[in-house]
Design an enzyme around this catalytic site. Structure first.
Site, short mmCIF file in Angstrom:
data_model
loop_
_atom_site.label_atom_id
_atom_site.label_comp_id
_atom_site.label_asym_id
_atom_site.label_seq_id
_atom_site.Cartn_x
_atom_site.Cartn_y
_atom_site.Cartn_z
N SER A 146 46.65 -69.80 -24.16
CA SER A 146 47.70 -70.61 -23.29
C SER A 146 48.58 -71.44 -24.30
O SER A 146 49.17 -70.75 -25.29
CB SER A 146 47.20 -71.60 -22.50
OG SER A 146 48.07 -72.50 -21.82
N ASP B 250 55.09 -72.58 -21.13
CA ASP B 250 53.93 -72.52 -22.14
C ASP B 250 53.70 -71.17 -22.76
O ASP B 250 54.28 -70.11 -22.24
CB ASP B 250 52.77 -73.31 -21.82
CG ASP B 250 51.90 -72.75 -20.69
OD1 ASP B 250 52.58 -71.33 -20.14
OD2 ASP B 250 50.64 -72.64 -20.75
N ASP C 150 52.14 -69.95 -17.26
CA ASP C 150 51.90 -70.53 -16.12
C ASP C 150 52.31 -72.06 -16.09
O ASP C 150 51.71 -72.57 -15.10
CB ASP C 150 50.22 -70.50 -16.16
CG ASP C 150 49.43 -70.92 -16.83
OD1 ASP C 150 49.93 -71.85 -17.85
OD2 ASP C 150 48.32 -71.00 -16.91
N ALA D 5 51.14 -83.02 -13.99
CA ALA D 5 52.33 -83.55 -14.60
C ALA D 5 52.87 -82.81 -15.58
O ALA D 5 54.01 -82.46 -16.06
CB ALA D 5 52.03 -85.05 -15.16
N ASN D 6 51.89 -81.89 -16.24
CA ASN D 6 52.25 -80.74 -17.38
C ASN D 6 52.88 -79.84 -16.93
O ASN D 6 53.30 -78.77 -17.74
CB ASN D 6 50.85 -80.56 -18.14
CG ASN D 6 49.71 -79.74 -17.39
OD1 ASN D 6 50.18 -79.11 -16.22
ND2 ASN D 6 48.62 -79.71 -17.60
N PRO E 276 36.96 -87.34 -20.97
CA PRO E 276 36.56 -86.60 -22.17
C PRO E 276 37.50 -85.23 -21.82
O PRO E 276 37.55 -84.81 -20.55
CB PRO E 276 35.13 -86.02 -21.87
CG PRO E 276 35.01 -86.59 -20.64
CD PRO E 276 36.11 -87.49 -19.91
N SER E 277 38.12 -84.81 -22.75
CA SER E 277 39.00 -83.18 -22.55
C SER E 277 38.05 -82.31 -22.20
O SER E 277 36.87 -82.37 -22.67
CB SER E 277 39.73 -83.12 -23.91
OG SER E 277 40.18 -81.79 -24.08
N GLY E 278 38.52 -81.20 -21.39
CA GLY E 278 37.73 -80.09 -21.16
C GLY E 278 38.33 -79.18 -22.03
O GLY E 278 37.58 -77.96 -21.89
#
Ligand code: 16G
Ligand code: MG
Length: 539
Positions: free
Chosen positions: A64, A276, A280, A371-372, A498-500
């Site tokens: 991505s 991106d 997507d 939001a992204n 925490p980021s995934g």
């Protein structure tokens, strides 16, 4: 299962010993050189999943928006959805099994998941434009073949296109034809029909500049261009002929840096958007006459789309319910606008498309966007049937036209996944139909200034959250510290999670001014660093 053959082939895709990876929010993702064994094993796993569900399963090779050197893989479930959680666990176990244990782990999974090994399996495979993707997708195919699965390799496709193929194949063509041609035809037909009602033919509305992040979106938009050329002319930038994938461009860069992408000529008030790396996500943006940059993110996209849908529903006079699903990252102004001005119910879920997608399925019409810029609109089967019936039966011209438009919108949204191409066509159609400039769209509400930061900690899992990631549960004291900091500013809000997808803790803050949002984000980062085992430089 021919365990000898599996062992023999697996040795050609050996696992570096000791390497541990996790099937996260978006599948496996890391440096490409660590992924060969994962790809082979995901080929194996896809065959088991296909046998278990008696359906076609997708495997997409992409990382991505991540740097060109990275790569990744994710499995696509029968209705184009993300892999079921219990299978994410199987994927993690299989990817991490040491070489000699792998065949046994594979057997264990097939027993646990009650897979009928006699069942046929069919896998569809796609990949993005990364230099490593072709070889890695070949390793997926090796895994599929050794378990005697059938497959079709779509080669270079966007992630949403692969989701579309899976969905088409599992609904016996009812959703569409499982080819790229079928995808372009379906979308462009709906787009042309939706926009033919417009009176506005000015060129200003027809041209759009697209930053393709030097990714797959550029190739696919070029293929699609002539299907929609009568209604829309796209000018492509960062099309992959020069620059590096996702480097200083693309939706993730533009959203997180709140800056224009490099490599795009932007004149004032021109409508621009960024995809991106696997197409997507989409965000819009423009420069105003003073040269100031304006970002129109997923929240404003959701607002535009849901207000359009709400108007159409009012017009046809049917009591179909509509709901908007966001995450904690949604700008506070967007939530307020949707709830208070548009009177649309808004729900918040954890980050990651699968969470939003599931919530959105609870409504007749579920609009979900992060939001992204990752999102789509889902129509329930009942709502779709109702709308298609109304287009046939209604006699009142105005109501019939509204129902017809809703039908086009159903066909235009990729209901299998958030899709930058499909979202772009819907947005372009709405702007034309409503005769809205990008500035007018932007002026629906003013975003609260916000800032995102990341903090490195020894173990990010020490942070656990609740309330759709808006509140911290552990470590003790952190939520209280955040509460105290937030109180010092106006219109303020902050959360950490925490980021995934990366080994970091993410921090989000918003407040009444950019200076305050920045200072709140910094203060919260410091609290995380101190209370959750920060490593390296103090923020
Ligand atoms: C993945 C997710 C995206 C989410 C992001 C958060 C999918 C298909 N993609 O890219 O929706 O916004 O992760 O990343 O679910 P983070 O956990 O690193 O903040
Ligand atoms: Mg993406």
């Amino acid at each position: 299962m021919d365990l000898d053959a599996i062992t023999e082939y697996s040795a050609l895709h050996p696992k570096p010993s000791g390497l541990i990876l996790q099937y996260g929010t978006a599948g496996f993702r890391t440096k490409a050189e660590h992924l060969d064994h994962v790809m082979f094993r995901m080929g194996l796993l896809a065959v088991l999943r296909s046998k278990q569900t008696k359906s076609t399963i997708g495997v997409m090779v992409t990382a991505s928006h991540n740097p060109e050197e990275d790569n990744g893989v994710k499995l696509v479930d029968p209705l184009g959805e993300m892999l079921a959680p219990s299978w994410e666990e199987h994927a993690t176990c299989l990817a991490n099994a040491e070489e000699q244990d792998m065949p046994r782990v594979l057997m264990d999974i097939s027993v646990k998941a009650a897979v009928n090994l006699q069942q046929d399996a069919f896998i569809v495979i796609g990949r993005d434009t990364r230099p490593t993707s072709e070889k890695l997708s070949q390793s997926v195919i090796d895994g599929v073949t050794v378990l005697e699965g059938q497959f079709h390799d779509y080669g270079l496709v966007t992630t949403p296109q692969l989701h579309y193929m899976v969905y088409c194949r599992n609904t016996s063509g009812q959703y569409g034809e499982a080819t790229l041609e079928g995808y372009y035809q379906k979308l462009s037909k709906a787009f042309m029909e939706l926009t033919k009602q417009t009176l506005c033919s000015e060129d200003e509305y027809r041209s759009l500049k697209v930053d393709c992040a030097n990714g797959i979106g550029a190739l696919k938009l070029k293929e699609m261009e002539h299907y929609v050329s009568q209604g829309l002319s796209v000018q492509l930038f960062n099309d992959g002929t020069k620059g590096k994938l996702n480097h200083l461009c693309g939706a993730d860069f533009v959203k997180s840096h709140q800056k224009p992408p490099q490599g795009m000529e932007m004149k004032s008030n021109e409508r621009c958007c960024s995809f991106d790396g696997d197409a997507d996500r989409i965000v819009y943006h423009y420069l105003d006459v003073d040269g100031h940059f304006h970002l129109i993110d997923g929240d404003k996209i959701a607002t535009l789309i849901s207000s359009f849908l709400k108007e159409l529903l009012l017009e046809i006079g049917e009591s179909l319910n509509i709901g908007v699903v966001q995450t904690a990252y949604a700008n506070g102004s967007s939530t307020r606008y949707l709830e208070e001005v548009m009177k649309v119910p808004v729900y918040c879920t954890k980050t990651g498309v699968k969470h939003l997608h599931h919530k959105a399925q609870e409504f007749d019409i579920g609009v979900y966007f992060e939001a992204n810029g990752h999102g789509t609109v889902l129509f329930s089967k009942a709502a779709e049937t109702k709308i298609r019936q109304l287009t046939k039966e209604l006699e009142d011209e105005k109501r019939k036209a509204a129902a017809k438009m809703l039908e086009n919108v159903i066909d235009l949204f990729n209901q299998a996944a958030g899709d930058a191409i499909s979202d772009m066509l819907v947005i372009e159609a709405i702007l034309t139909l409503k005769d809205l400039t990008i500035q007018q769209w932007d002026a629906l509400y003013m975003d609260l200034p916000n800032r995102q930061l990341k903090v490195k900690v020894a173990d990010r899992q020490v942070i656990s959250t609740t309330d759709a990631e808006r509140q911290v549960v552990t470590p003790p004291g952190l939520q209280e510290a955040i509460n105290d900091l937030v109180k010092k500013y106006k219109l303020s809000r902050a959360f950490v999670r925490p980021s995934g997808t990366e080994d970091v803790v993410r921090v989000y803050a918003e407040a009444d001014s950019q200076e305050n949002a920045d200072s709140l984000a910094r203060a919260v980062s410091l609290a995380v660093f101190q209370l959750a085992g920060g490593v390296g430089e103090t923020p």
